[in-house]
Design a protein around this motif. Sequence first.
Motif, short mmCIF file in Angstrom:
data_model
loop_
_atom_site.label_atom_id
_atom_site.label_comp_id
_atom_site.label_asym_id
_atom_site.label_seq_id
_atom_site.Cartn_x
_atom_site.Cartn_y
_atom_site.Cartn_z
N LYS A 24 1.13 -1.00 -0.01
CA LYS A 24 -0.42 0.07 0.05
C LYS A 24 0.68 1.06 0.06
O LYS A 24 0.78 1.89 -0.97
N LYS A 25 2.14 1.02 1.18
CA LYS A 25 2.59 2.51 0.51
C LYS A 25 3.52 2.07 -0.44
O LYS A 25 3.32 3.73 -1.02
N LYS A 27 2.56 1.36 -3.53
CA LYS A 27 1.70 2.41 -4.21
C LYS A 27 1.42 3.68 -4.02
O LYS A 27 1.41 4.53 -5.57
N LYS A 28 0.72 4.12 -2.91
CA LYS A 28 1.03 5.72 -3.18
C LYS A 28 1.83 6.30 -2.82
O LYS A 28 2.09 7.38 -3.54
N GLN A 29 3.54 5.69 -2.85
CA GLN A 29 5.23 6.37 -3.17
C GLN A 29 4.83 6.91 -4.24
O GLN A 29 5.34 7.49 -5.39
N ARG A 31 2.14 6.38 -7.35
CA ARG A 31 1.07 7.71 -7.58
C ARG A 31 1.64 8.80 -6.99
O ARG A 31 1.51 9.53 -8.25
#
Length: 171
Positions: A24-25, A27-29, A31
Amino acid sequence: MKTKATILIVSALIPCFFVSCGNKKDKKQLRAEQVEEFTNSLTSQDTTTMLKLCDDAMEQLKAKQIDKVLASLYEYNDSTKEVKPLTDTTAKHYRHHFMMFPVKEYYRKYYSFQLEGCNDVKYEVVFATAEQAGTEEPATTAFMFNPVKIGGVWHLCVKTPSDEIDPNYNR
């Protein structure tokens, strides 16, 4: 024996939890990096072009040129990175929406650049005067567009409920 089995199962699941959180981290990074790369590639001309596209559509709606607006709207497919004209069903939906909420006045609430296929331009729309609405304030709603830049060209796309909205501006 049950305690040992429980400890083994929990021990096996803990790394899965951390990998899941790490993804999740990541993917956020990823994006955030994509947003930064896209926004850094934009020029002031991109802002001008994108806002003119949206403002022109709002002026056409105000002038009751619904068919002209519908002909200029597209749907964006994020998986294929393509824009296509509205389907008949989608055009019918927006025609109904634009007729139910006619643009009497409008103002741009905000705009936000995120990715080539995910941008926000939000308008507050007065669709009935206070007198028509029987209230002290005019009746308002919001319209939102998703202008996308594909192959260096801006296209005016509709913003659907499944499209992502910039969380920093979601007001």
